[in-house]
Motif scaffolding. Structure first.
Motif, PDB file in Angstrom:
ATOM      1  N   ASP A  51       0.778  -1.332   0.116  1.00 40.83           N
ATOM      2  CA  ASP A  51      -0.053   0.053   0.005  1.00 40.83           C
ATOM      3  C   ASP A  51       0.972   1.386   0.124  1.00 40.83           C
ATOM      4  OD1 ASP A  51      -2.418  -1.404   0.133  1.00 40.83           O
ATOM      5  OD2 ASP A  51      -2.572  -1.422   2.213  1.00 40.83           O
ATOM      6  N   VAL A  52       1.992   1.188   0.943  1.00 43.49           N
ATOM      7  CA  VAL A  52       2.764   2.448   0.739  1.00 43.49           C
ATOM      8  C   VAL A  52       3.611   2.770  -0.706  1.00 43.49           C
ATOM      9  CG1 VAL A  52       4.962   3.187   1.890  1.00 43.49           C
ATOM     10  CG2 VAL A  52       3.237   1.913   3.193  1.00 43.49           C
ATOM     11  N   ILE A  53       3.895   1.576  -1.374  1.00 37.48           N
ATOM     12  CA  ILE A  53       4.388   1.916  -2.719  1.00 37.48           C
ATOM     13  C   ILE A  53       3.608   2.166  -3.457  1.00 37.48           C
ATOM     14  CG2 ILE A  53       5.602   0.444  -4.495  1.00 37.48           C
ATOM     15  CD1 ILE A  53       7.725   0.631  -2.315  1.00 37.48           C
ATOM     16  N   SER A  54       2.190   1.716  -3.533  1.00 40.40           N
ATOM     17  CA  SER A  54       1.170   2.199  -4.577  1.00 40.40           C
ATOM     18  C   SER A  54       0.760   3.746  -4.181  1.00 40.40           C
ATOM     19  CB  SER A  54       0.078   1.012  -4.491  1.00 40.40           C
ATOM     20  OG  SER A  54       0.166   0.020  -4.521  1.00 40.40           O
ATOM     21  N   LYS A  55       0.729   4.038  -2.932  1.00 45.98           N
ATOM     22  CA  LYS A  55       0.210   5.152  -2.577  1.00 45.98           C
ATOM     23  C   LYS A  55       1.298   6.237  -2.924  1.00 45.98           C
ATOM     24  CE  LYS A  55      -1.873   8.013   0.842  1.00 45.98           C
ATOM     25  NZ  LYS A  55      -2.388   8.100   2.335  1.00 45.98           N
ATOM     26  N   ALA A  56       2.444   5.850  -2.965  1.00 51.62           N
ATOM     27  CA  ALA A  56       3.581   6.902  -3.477  1.00 51.62           C
ATOM     28  C   ALA A  56       3.730   7.026  -5.164  1.00 51.62           C
ATOM     29  CB  ALA A  56       4.975   6.262  -2.714  1.00 51.62           C
ATOM     30  N   GLY A  57       2.834   6.142  -5.526  1.00 46.87           N
ATOM     31  CA  GLY A  57       3.087   6.453  -7.225  1.00 46.87           C
ATOM     32  C   GLY A  57       4.049   5.301  -7.756  1.00 46.87           C
ATOM     33  N   LEU A  58       4.187   4.346  -7.187  1.00 50.86           N
ATOM     34  CA  LEU A  58       5.338   3.462  -7.620  1.00 50.86           C
ATOM     35  C   LEU A  58       4.670   2.253  -8.196  1.00 50.86           C
ATOM     36  CD1 LEU A  58       8.227   4.247  -4.998  1.00 50.86           C
ATOM     37  CD2 LEU A  58       7.765   5.538  -7.286  1.00 50.86           C
ATOM     38  N   ASN A  59       5.476   1.377  -8.975  1.00 48.75           N
ATOM     39  CA  ASN A  59       5.143   0.175  -9.513  1.00 48.75           C
ATOM     40  C   ASN A  59       5.601  -1.017  -8.933  1.00 48.75           C
ATOM     41  OD1 ASN A  59       3.823   1.872 -11.542  1.00 48.75           O
ATOM     42  ND2 ASN A  59       5.806   1.721 -12.439  1.00 48.75           N
ATOM     43  N   ILE A  60       4.874  -1.938  -8.385  1.00 45.91           N
ATOM     44  CA  ILE A  60       5.136  -3.178  -7.994  1.00 45.91           C
ATOM     45  C   ILE A  60       5.127  -4.183  -8.758  1.00 45.91           C
ATOM     46  CG2 ILE A  60       5.010  -4.748  -6.133  1.00 45.91           C
ATOM     47  CD1 ILE A  60       3.576  -2.688  -4.477  1.00 45.91           C
ATOM     48  N   ASP A  61       6.226  -5.132  -8.944  1.00 46.30           N
ATOM     49  CA  ASP A  61       6.158  -6.380  -9.913  1.00 46.30           C
ATOM     50  C   ASP A  61       6.874  -7.477  -8.938  1.00 46.30           C
ATOM     51  OD1 ASP A  61       6.089  -8.337 -11.674  1.00 46.30           O
ATOM     52  OD2 ASP A  61       7.569  -7.228 -13.011  1.00 46.30           O
ATOM     53  N   GLY A  62       5.942  -8.335  -8.240  1.00 41.43           N
ATOM     54  CA  GLY A  62       6.554  -9.085  -7.085  1.00 41.43           C
ATOM     55  C   GLY A  62       7.504  -8.535  -6.198  1.00 41.43           C
ATOM     56  N   GLU A  63       8.608  -9.071  -6.281  1.00 41.85           N
ATOM     57  CA  GLU A  63       9.698  -8.360  -5.467  1.00 41.85           C
ATOM     58  C   GLU A  63      10.284  -7.335  -5.802  1.00 41.85           C
ATOM     59  OE1 GLU A  63      13.149 -10.898  -4.925  1.00 41.85           O
ATOM     60  OE2 GLU A  63      12.779 -11.709  -6.691  1.00 41.85           O
ATOM     61  N   TYR A  64       9.782  -6.589  -6.965  1.00 42.12           N
ATOM     62  CA  TYR A  64      10.649  -5.576  -7.499  1.00 42.12           C
ATOM     63  C   TYR A  64       9.697  -4.197  -7.416  1.00 42.12           C
ATOM     64  CZ  TYR A  64      13.334  -9.343  -9.573  1.00 42.12           C
ATOM     65  OH  TYR A  64      13.979 -10.456  -9.485  1.00 42.12           O
ATOM     66  N   VAL A  65      10.392  -3.032  -7.300  1.00 44.65           N
ATOM     67  CA  VAL A  65       9.588  -1.885  -7.324  1.00 44.65           C
ATOM     68  C   VAL A  65      10.371  -0.898  -8.551  1.00 44.65           C
ATOM     69  CG1 VAL A  65      10.980  -0.737  -5.386  1.00 44.65           C
ATOM     70  CG2 VAL A  65       8.828   0.199  -5.903  1.00 44.65           C
ATOM     71  N   SER A  66       9.482  -0.488  -9.286  1.00 49.42           N
ATOM     72  CA  SER A  66       9.943   0.607 -10.349  1.00 49.42           C
ATOM     73  C   SER A  66       8.874   1.985 -10.325  1.00 49.42           C
ATOM     74  CB  SER A  66       9.926  -0.325 -11.562  1.00 49.42           C
ATOM     75  OG  SER A  66       8.723  -0.429 -11.975  1.00 49.42           O
ATOM     76  N   GLY A  67       9.540   2.631 -11.251  1.00 46.35           N
ATOM     77  CA  GLY A  67       8.592   4.018 -11.299  1.00 46.35           C
ATOM     78  C   GLY A  67       9.318   5.138 -10.843  1.00 46.35           C
ATOM     79  N   ILE A  68      10.482   4.937 -10.129  1.00 46.30           N
ATOM     80  CA  ILE A  68      11.271   5.948  -9.339  1.00 46.30           C
ATOM     81  C   ILE A  68      11.752   6.738 -10.607  1.00 46.30           C
ATOM     82  CG2 ILE A  68      13.079   6.404  -7.732  1.00 46.30           C
ATOM     83  CD1 ILE A  68      12.420   3.377  -6.780  1.00 46.30           C
ATOM     84  N   ARG A  69      11.692   8.226 -10.465  1.00 48.75           N
ATOM     85  CA  ARG A  69      12.431   9.129 -11.353  1.00 48.75           C
ATOM     86  C   ARG A  69      13.790   8.833 -11.340  1.00 48.75           C
ATOM     87  NH1 ARG A  69      14.417  13.822 -10.239  1.00 48.75           N
ATOM     88  NH2 ARG A  69      13.578  13.850  -8.248  1.00 48.75           N
ATOM     89  N   MET A  70      14.419   8.797 -12.442  1.00 49.68           N
ATOM     90  CA  MET A  70      15.761   8.620 -12.551  1.00 49.68           C
ATOM     91  C   MET A  70      16.644   9.849 -11.890  1.00 49.68           C
ATOM     92  SD  MET A  70      17.978   7.787 -16.051  1.00 49.68           S
ATOM     93  CE  MET A  70      16.709   7.047 -16.608  1.00 49.68           C
TER      94      MET A  70
END
Length: 190
Positions: A51-70
């Motif tokens: 929920d924390v990851i999603s609410k921050a606007g990031l993407n979850i794919d299993g054990e990975y998180v992406s969508g973080i601005r370079m």
């Protein structure tokens, strides 16, 4: 009845909002009619790390998180995640296990989110950053092209970082997009 939802992240924001609205005696009128504002406290009592990851606007794919601005700083990411729910504990570690909050977010780094007695560690993926230095350079291009030609191995989060086209495979499209990025001709979507 139509409505809008306004999310306020701190008690100070709620106080400011209520103070502004009550300048109109608790109600306000627009041309189309009278509106009632209902204030509901939304707690983080049942929040999960995802929920924390999603609410921050990031993407979850299993054990990975992406969508973080370079080129995001690690401290910026930690603060962003911490601000989503007030009861969140964040631990940031490098791929070698060293805890830090300095520097820029890189592929292979780990973020452990603890909320409501539940913890989960995610591996960070920055699209295009296959060597884990937080930047997209000719080194990343050569590694992706080398993988495509069968001369270099990529796995886990580094494979996901190389998949710039987000089609779950590494092709000439991926390494040409990375080359275009470091030449200033293409923007990699995180």
């Amino acid at each position: 009845m139509r409505g809008i939802e306004i999310m306020l992240s701190s008690i100070e924001d709620v106080k400011h909002f209520v103070q502004t609205i009550t300048m109109f005696d608790g109600e306000f009128e627009l041309v189309s009619g009278k509106y009632t504002i209902k204030v509901i406290k939304v707690g983080s009592n049942n929040a999960t790390p995802s929920d924390v990851i999603s609410k921050a606007g990031l993407n979850i794919d299993g054990e990975y998180v992406s969508g973080i601005r370079m080129s995001s700083s690690r401290q910026e990411l930690i603060s962003n995640l911490r601000n989503t729910y007030n009861l969140t504990n964040i631990k940031y570690t490098l791929s070698n296990g060293t805890e830090t909050s300095d520097g820029i977010v890189s592929t292979g780094d780990r973020i452990t989110i603890s909320v409501n007695n539940t913890s989960k560690t995610y591996k960070i993926v920055i699209k295009g950053d296959v060597n884990g230095d937080g930047k997209v350079t000719a080194i990343d291009y050569s590694r992706i092209k080398g993988y495509f030609l069968g001369k270099y191995s990529l796995s886990n989060e580094y494979f996901k970082a190389a998949d710039v086209s987000k089609d779950n495979k590494i092709t000439a499209i991926d390494y040409s997009r990375v080359k275009g990025y470091f030449l200033g001709k293409y923007n990699i979507e995180q």
